[in-house]
Design a protein around this motif. Structure first.
Motif: not given
Length: 207
Positions: A22-30, A105-111, A118-131
């Motif tokens: 659902v979301r992808t963001s890149e590490e900010e690097m100079p 650089k590191t790319v962060l993905e949210v799944w 049924p009775d529990g909160p939604a789970q999200n996975l945060t994945v850090h990848k070096n690309v």
């Protein structure tokens, strides 16, 4: 291992089928170039970017606004497209000095879990990848020829020559290998619990 149709299926793979990115963001690097002017134009190339749109803007900056330097950067699947843009500009303008830097650089993905309990909160996975990431500086002004990744200017092509052919092969010198400590490592996965419908899709980016 879970059995299905007489064949074993990895549990991790079975679980990931229920998740959607659902979301992808890149590490900010100079930028890895010293002494750049503060207003230097950086063309951030994405996998879905249109080369025509990128080049129209970049050429306007160099020809109409008189920029002396411009930087093209991209990571992951956008690396080849980044090189293509650089080769097109070099063929159209001619006389450009080039410095190429390769790093990771590191790319962060949210799944997001599409099948939460049924009775529990939604789970999200945060994945850090070096690309792999590439940054290419093009300059009308001379650059230090002794620095790693330097490439001297090439003659300008005549009108009518193919500016797209073999563009990805334009890096005449082999790229310097990244430092060993930057080589891809295992994915780092974080699991967080959030209330269902917490709006994690609001920040989805194009990739």
């Amino acid at each position: 291992m879970a059995a299905e149709g007489g064949r074993a299926k990895p549990v991790a793979q079975s679980r990931m089928e229920n998740f959607r990115k659902v979301r992808t963001s890149e590490e900010e690097m100079p930028l890895p170039f010293p002494d750049l002017p503060p207003d230097v134009v950086e063309m951030k190339v994405k996998e879905g970017s249109k080369i025509r749109n990128l080049m129209n803007f970049a050429m306007a900056q160099m020809e109409l606004k008189g920029r002396r330097q411009i930087v093209f950067s991209g990571c992951g699947r956008a690396v080849t497209k980044t090189i293509t843009c650089v080769e097109i500009m070099k063929r159209k303008l001619g006389g450009l000095h080039q410095v190429t830097k390769v790093r990771y650089k590191t790319v962060l993905e949210v799944w997001e879990n599409q099948d939460p309990p049924p009775d529990g909160p939604a789970q999200n996975l945060t994945v850090h990848k070096n690309v792999p990431s590439i940054c290419i500086l093009l300059s009308r002004d001379p650059l230090d020829p002794n620095q790693t990744g330097y490439q001297p200017p090439e003659p300008r092509h005549e009108v009518g020559e193919d500016t797209l052919g073999s563009s990805a092969k334009g890096l005449k010198r082999p790229l310097p290998p990244p430092h060993e400590e930057l080589l891809p490592k295992k994915l780092q996965v974080q699991v967080s619990d959030s209330p269902r419908g917490s709006g994690t899709t609001a920040g989805q980016l194009d990739h």
